[in-house]
Design a protein around this motif. Sequence first.
Motif, mmCIF file in Angstrom:
data_model
loop_
_atom_site.group_PDB
_atom_site.id
_atom_site.type_symbol
_atom_site.label_atom_id
_atom_site.label_comp_id
_atom_site.label_asym_id
_atom_site.label_seq_id
_atom_site.Cartn_x
_atom_site.Cartn_y
_atom_site.Cartn_z
ATOM 1 N N VAL A 143 6.425 1.356 -12.358
ATOM 2 C CA VAL A 143 6.522 -0.026 -11.458
ATOM 3 C C VAL A 143 5.812 -0.901 -12.491
ATOM 4 C CG1 VAL A 143 6.244 -1.382 -9.411
ATOM 5 C CG2 VAL A 143 6.360 1.034 -9.497
ATOM 6 N N SER A 144 6.610 -2.259 -12.772
ATOM 7 C CA SER A 144 5.851 -3.401 -13.706
ATOM 8 C C SER A 144 5.026 -3.990 -12.913
ATOM 9 C CB SER A 144 7.180 -4.378 -14.112
ATOM 10 O OG SER A 144 7.558 -4.979 -12.992
ATOM 11 N N LYS A 145 4.122 -4.859 -13.686
ATOM 12 C CA LYS A 145 3.265 -5.582 -12.975
ATOM 13 C C LYS A 145 3.718 -6.759 -12.202
ATOM 14 C CE LYS A 145 0.738 -7.084 -16.240
ATOM 15 N NZ LYS A 145 -0.465 -8.016 -16.949
ATOM 16 N N GLN A 146 4.831 -7.363 -12.460
ATOM 17 C CA GLN A 146 5.542 -8.277 -11.784
ATOM 18 C C GLN A 146 5.994 -7.772 -10.387
ATOM 19 O OE1 GLN A 146 5.413 -11.693 -12.282
ATOM 20 N NE2 GLN A 146 3.965 -10.741 -14.052
ATOM 21 N N LYS A 147 6.471 -6.654 -10.404
ATOM 22 C CA LYS A 147 6.946 -6.013 -9.278
ATOM 23 C C LYS A 147 5.874 -5.826 -8.237
ATOM 24 C CE LYS A 147 11.586 -4.288 -10.417
ATOM 25 N NZ LYS A 147 12.338 -2.828 -10.689
ATOM 26 N N LEU A 148 4.760 -5.043 -8.725
ATOM 27 C CA LEU A 148 3.438 -5.013 -8.013
ATOM 28 C C LEU A 148 3.185 -6.370 -7.354
ATOM 29 C CD1 LEU A 148 1.471 -2.517 -10.188
ATOM 30 C CD2 LEU A 148 2.578 -1.977 -7.995
ATOM 31 N N ARG A 149 3.247 -7.521 -8.290
ATOM 32 C CA ARG A 149 2.680 -8.718 -7.762
ATOM 33 C C ARG A 149 3.638 -9.085 -6.543
ATOM 34 N NH1 ARG A 149 1.583 -14.343 -11.179
ATOM 35 N NH2 ARG A 149 0.613 -15.429 -9.670
ATOM 36 N N GLN A 150 4.883 -8.924 -6.620
ATOM 37 C CA GLN A 150 5.711 -9.414 -5.513
ATOM 38 C C GLN A 150 5.648 -8.659 -4.418
ATOM 39 O OE1 GLN A 150 9.496 -9.000 -7.223
ATOM 40 N NE2 GLN A 150 9.113 -10.850 -8.848
ATOM 41 N N ALA A 151 5.274 -7.291 -4.414
ATOM 42 C CA ALA A 151 5.166 -6.324 -3.337
ATOM 43 C C ALA A 151 3.725 -6.257 -2.613
ATOM 44 C CB ALA A 151 5.548 -4.725 -4.038
ATOM 45 N N LEU A 152 2.804 -6.445 -3.395
ATOM 46 C CA LEU A 152 1.436 -6.438 -2.474
ATOM 47 C C LEU A 152 0.880 -7.719 -2.227
ATOM 48 C CD1 LEU A 152 -0.248 -3.676 -4.723
ATOM 49 C CD2 LEU A 152 1.278 -3.494 -2.906
ATOM 50 N N PRO A 153 0.566 -7.986 -1.093
ATOM 51 C CA PRO A 153 -0.026 -9.337 -0.648
ATOM 52 C C PRO A 153 -1.168 -9.942 -1.242
ATOM 53 C CG PRO A 153 0.621 -7.976 1.322
ATOM 54 C CD PRO A 153 0.645 -7.296 -0.137
ATOM 55 N N SER A 154 -2.087 -9.208 -1.712
ATOM 56 C CA SER A 154 -3.246 -9.665 -2.321
ATOM 57 C C SER A 154 -3.054 -9.956 -3.851
ATOM 58 C CB SER A 154 -4.374 -8.447 -2.407
ATOM 59 O OG SER A 154 -4.916 -7.868 -1.143
ATOM 60 N N TYR A 155 -2.035 -9.537 -4.551
ATOM 61 C CA TYR A 155 -1.599 -9.952 -5.586
ATOM 62 C C TYR A 155 -0.708 -11.350 -5.678
ATOM 63 C CZ TYR A 155 -3.339 -5.598 -7.737
ATOM 64 O OH TYR A 155 -3.970 -4.576 -8.061
ATOM 65 N N ALA A 156 0.152 -11.344 -4.552
ATOM 66 C CA ALA A 156 1.028 -12.343 -4.486
ATOM 67 C C ALA A 156 0.242 -13.459 -4.351
ATOM 68 C CB ALA A 156 2.093 -12.158 -3.477
ATOM 69 N N ALA A 157 -0.854 -13.545 -3.668
ATOM 70 C CA ALA A 157 -1.798 -14.752 -3.268
ATOM 71 C C ALA A 157 -2.691 -15.194 -4.286
ATOM 72 C CB ALA A 157 -2.568 -14.300 -1.800
ATOM 73 N N ALA A 158 -2.582 -14.545 -5.560
ATOM 74 C CA ALA A 158 -3.576 -15.066 -6.474
ATOM 75 C C ALA A 158 -3.028 -16.334 -7.137
ATOM 76 C CB ALA A 158 -3.217 -13.956 -7.955
#
Length: 326
Positions: free
Chosen positions: A28-43
Motif C-alpha cells: 500500500v502506498s503512503k497516499q492510500k494510507l493517508r486517505q484510509a486512516l483518519p489520523s493521517y488524513a487529519a495531518a
Amino acid sequence: MSPVSPSAEKTERLMNLILALTSARRPVSKQKLRQALPSYAAAASDEAFDRMFERDKDELREMGIPITTTVIDVLFDDEVGYRIDSSETALPAISFEPEEVAALALAARAWSTASISGAASAALRKLRLAGVEIDDSMAAGVEPRIRTREPAFEAVRAAVTALQPITFDYRKSEGTVDTRHVQPWALKNWHGRWYLTGYDLERQAERAFRLSRFEGPVRKKGRAGGYSVPSGHVPEVAVGTSDPQPAGTAVVRLRHGRGGALRRHAVTTREVDDRWSEIELPYRQGLTESDVAALGAHAVAVSPPELVERVRTALAGAAVANGGAA
C-alpha cells in the motif's frame, strides 16, 4: 466528554496502521494510507504527514514488526508500497501438557470467588476456543480459593499495575487511623490476607499494609509511571515482618508429597510411616486451619484442640456445600 489523550491517540493510530498493512494483499502506498486512516488524513500538511508516518513506521520496526518496502510499479521506481506479512508476526500454536492444563484450570477456580474472577473465566474460554481441552470434572469440594473482599483491592491492584502513587487512611493495630502516602510496589496474599507492599513517602522506608485495615477510598496522588519497583524487592519479606505473631504451635499430619505450603513453615518434621509425616509449625488462628482444610484427605489436624475443631467445621461446611451430609 473528555478529550482523547495523546498516548491513546497514538496507540490507536499505530493499531490502525498495523491492521491496514497486515490485511492488505498488496503493498500500500503512503497516499492510500493517508486517505484510509483518519489520523493521517487529519495531518495539517504533507510534511506533517510524512514525519508522522516515518516515526510510526520506525517505531513499529523497533517493536519487532517487520514492515516490508516494495516498488509498486517497475516503471516508476520512486513509488513504493508498504506491507506487513502476517506469517512473520503470527505466533506458533500453543500446546499444554495435561498437568499444565490442570494447573491453569485450578488457578482459574481459585479466583472464582474473587473480584477478578471474570478475567480468569475469560482466560479459560480463550483456551477452549484455541482447542485446549479443559477438564470440568475436577473434584470441587475443599480446594484453594482466593478471596478479594476488601473494598480497596481493585483500586490498589490498578495502582500497582500503573505504578501510580496513592494515599489512603490506614487503621493501625492499636486502633488509631492516620493517612499514608505510598508508592505501591506489589500485592501479596499472605496466610489468607491481602497486603500491599510499597514505599512510604513520609517515613522514607519500605512498608507493608494489610488491605483489611484500609479506611475509606484509595486516592491517586501523582502521575502514573513516575517510579520503578526495586529489582531486589521481595514481598514475602516485607509482609512477613508486619505479620502478627503466631499463637502457639500446631501439629499437622501430611501425606507424603502433599502440603508444600505448610511444610515450608515447619519447625520440626518426623516420619510417621511410609505414607504420612507429622510437622510442627507456628499456629496462626484463622489461617492455619484454612491451609489444612484445603488439603482435604491429605492432611489431618492433630493439635491444638481449636485447630482440630476449626478444620472439622470447615470440612463439614464443604461437604454440605457439595450436596453431602455434615
